[in-house]
Write a protein that holds these residues in place. Structure first.
Motif, PDB file in Angstrom:
ATOM      1  N   LYS A  65      -6.803   1.967  -2.854  1.00 28.57           N
ATOM      2  CA  LYS A  65      -5.338   1.321  -3.332  1.00 28.57           C
ATOM      3  C   LYS A  65      -5.309  -0.043  -3.821  1.00 28.57           C
ATOM      4  O   LYS A  65      -4.700  -0.159  -5.002  1.00 28.57           O
ATOM      5  CB  LYS A  65      -4.236   1.267  -2.256  1.00 28.57           C
ATOM      6  CG  LYS A  65      -2.756   1.161  -2.550  1.00 28.57           C
ATOM      7  CD  LYS A  65      -2.274   2.035  -3.749  1.00 28.57           C
ATOM      8  CE  LYS A  65      -0.856   1.669  -3.898  1.00 28.57           C
ATOM      9  NZ  LYS A  65      -0.582   2.647  -4.957  1.00 28.57           N
TER      10      LYS A  65
ATOM     11  N   THR B 295       3.732   0.769  -4.579  1.00 30.48           N
ATOM     12  CA  THR B 295       3.379  -0.758  -4.579  1.00 30.48           C
ATOM     13  C   THR B 295       2.701  -1.211  -5.744  1.00 30.48           C
ATOM     14  O   THR B 295       2.808  -2.220  -6.185  1.00 30.48           O
ATOM     15  CB  THR B 295       2.237  -0.712  -3.617  1.00 30.48           C
ATOM     16  OG1 THR B 295       2.508  -0.367  -2.224  1.00 30.48           O
ATOM     17  CG2 THR B 295       1.513  -2.245  -3.444  1.00 30.48           C
TER      18      THR B 295
ATOM     19  N   LEU C 216      -2.908  -0.001   3.648  1.00 34.24           N
ATOM     20  CA  LEU C 216      -3.394  -0.391   2.566  1.00 34.24           C
ATOM     21  C   LEU C 216      -5.148  -0.097   2.711  1.00 34.24           C
ATOM     22  O   LEU C 216      -5.651  -0.668   3.727  1.00 34.24           O
ATOM     23  CB  LEU C 216      -3.489  -1.894   2.452  1.00 34.24           C
ATOM     24  CG  LEU C 216      -4.021  -2.567   1.086  1.00 34.24           C
ATOM     25  CD1 LEU C 216      -3.186  -2.029   0.051  1.00 34.24           C
ATOM     26  CD2 LEU C 216      -3.526  -4.062   1.182  1.00 34.24           C
TER      27      LEU C 216
ATOM     28  N   GLY D  62       0.630  -1.125   0.035  1.00 36.55           N
ATOM     29  CA  GLY D  62       0.054   0.047   0.041  1.00 36.55           C
ATOM     30  C   GLY D  62       0.932   1.197  -0.101  1.00 36.55           C
ATOM     31  O   GLY D  62       0.447   2.459  -0.337  1.00 36.55           O
TER      32      GLY D  62
END
Length: 454
Positions: free
Chosen positions: A356, A305, A352, A301
């Motif tokens: 995302k 990423t 996260l 995240g």
């Protein structure tokens, strides 16, 4: 040719790095089971599955013993049941009777799951396909091993927004009927854009109409192996990183190819494909998110990423296609929240989010997978989330999916327990701004301009 020395080379991966063959999946066509008499349909389905798959479990166990390769699941995929039952099923409860037959057949032959309680409605729905979709909540609540999927869109046809809107209600109804088990029924239900015909992984497996009467597909897995390999390349440049992933994916896929060939020979069933997806489990170290951390991200995240996942997905595919002549299914990296301990940790740490995860699905193998959300989430909100994911798949000419679980009676911060490989998941917050007017418009979002390639 594959020889035993290649298998011996992977012993350390199996013993210490969680390498396994995630599934041997036998695909069975049920098109010849169609009939106008529902009792005959059920009888034909049960007889064909229990005949074709009678030795699947035994053969899988034999290969495990002889080669020392763990084969976690033995599964069956079947022709989408909306096609098989169309002539006999006059209301949703008729389809539920077929679901019960499938469940009994799965128990008789000893497989973990049977996938294909499915409908393909990317452009429109027949009345029979609508009956199947409306039967899903009850079917998922009265069966243990049956998995369901609905294909709602494709790059060629666009997105069926009537079906997207309906699936918001169906997912909530499924959650309500299985609320005693943290709405577990939704873990066996997935919606797709661009669903492949040869996927061996649940819950989305079905045996496409382009397939032979009976085939063997194998799904491999090895996030822990990739992570260990990358630990030896710490600090290296991206070129070295890519080479390391590619070579490791090659070795993992060779194991899957061996198992597929052996199972095909012993069952006297044609070999279909190897799906080389990296599928995590709740086991420590068997994690996609930990691969990101080894690459240099503090948590899944973090900024970077999506780029890390794109790199991983691409190199897994490049290594895998060199190891097998027939790579198919989904193939790449899965990012299910509940099945990956470090993904769970990233959610709990606030690194996260659902947004995302959606961004990451632009470059991963599938989509929003095994995500638990509050049980009071509106059906139209779920439909909006589905529509977003279908659009990503449609425009990018890739498979995307949503397996989302509104856990009845739980809210953000609570934990949902699913058990086994399905793991557990923190309830994630959902954007609460309304999208009802948009998803209720009805009709179809057209295919993108680049779909016209004839």
């Amino acid at each position: 040719m594959i020889n035993i020395s290649e298998v011996l080379e992977t012993n350390n991966m199996i013993e210490k790095e969680n390498l396994d063959v995630r599934t041997i999946t036998m695909g069975i066509s049920l098109l010849d089971c169609a009939d106008s008499d529902l009792d005959k349909v059920n009888e034909k389905i049960y007889d064909k599955i229990t005949t074709k798959a009678k030795d699947l479990l035994k053969v899988g166990q034999e290969i495990e013993r002889e080669y020392g390769i763990p084969i976690v699941n033995k599964r069956i995929s079947i022709t989408p049941i909306s096609l098989v039952g169309a002539n006999a099923c006059k209301e949703p409860k008729d389809y539920v009777s077929i679901a019960k037959t499938l469940d009994q057949a799965a128990k008789t032959v000893g497989v973990n799951f049977i996938g294909g309680y499915s409908a393909l409605v990317s452009k429109g729905m027949t009345k029979s396909e609508e009956y199947l979709i409306r039967s899903i909540p009850e079917a998922m609540s009265v069966t243990e091993r049956v998995c369901s999927s609905v294909n709602l869109g494709s790059t060629k046809t666009g997105i069926n927004m009537d079906a997207v809107r309906l699936m918001g209600d169906i997912i909530l109804d499924t959650a309500e009927l299985t609320k005693e088990n943290d709405s577990l029924g939704c873990a066996k239900l997935v919606v797709f854009c661009n669903a492949p015909d040869d996927n061996p992984f649940m819950a989305g497996a079905f045996h496409g109409v382009t397939e032979a009467d009976c085939i063997i597909n194998v799904g491999v897995s090895g996030p822990g192996v990739v992570k260990t390999a990358l630990e030896k390349a710490k600090g290296a440049d991206f070129g070295t990183l890519c080479e390391t992933i590619k070579k490791t994916a090659f070795k993992i896929t060779r194991v899957g190819q061996l198992v597929a060939q052996e199972a095909s020979k012993r069952l006297n069933v044609p070999f279909g494909i190897v799906d080389l997806s990296l599928a995590p489990t709740p086991a420590i170290g068997d994690s996609i998110a930990e691969i990101f951390e080894v690459m240099g991200l503090e948590k899944a995240g973090a900024p970077g990423t999506t780029a890390a996942l794109a790199l991983l997905n691409d190199q897994v595919k490049k290594g895998g296609v060199m190891a097998s002549s027939y790579v198919g299914g989904l193939s790449g990296a899965f990012i299910p929240v509940s099945e990956d301990q470090s993904m769970i940790d990233a959610v709990q740490a606030g690194a996260l989010t659902l947004e995302k995860l959606e961004a990451m699905t632009c470059v991963c193998s599938v989509g929003l997978d095994m995500i638990a959300i509050p049980g009071d989430t509106k059906a139209t909100t779920i439909s909006g989330i589905i529509a977003d994911e279908m659009a990503i798949g449609m425009v990018n000419q890739k498979t995307t999916a949503v397996r989302i679980i509104p856990v009845i009676g739980k809210n953000v911060g609570d934990m949902a327990q699913f058990g086994g490989l399905l793991g557990y998941a923190p309830i994630m917050p959902v954007n609460s701004f309304d999208c009802a007017e948009f998803v209720n418009r009805g009709g179809r979002i057209p295919a993108p301009i680049h779909s016209f390639k004839n």
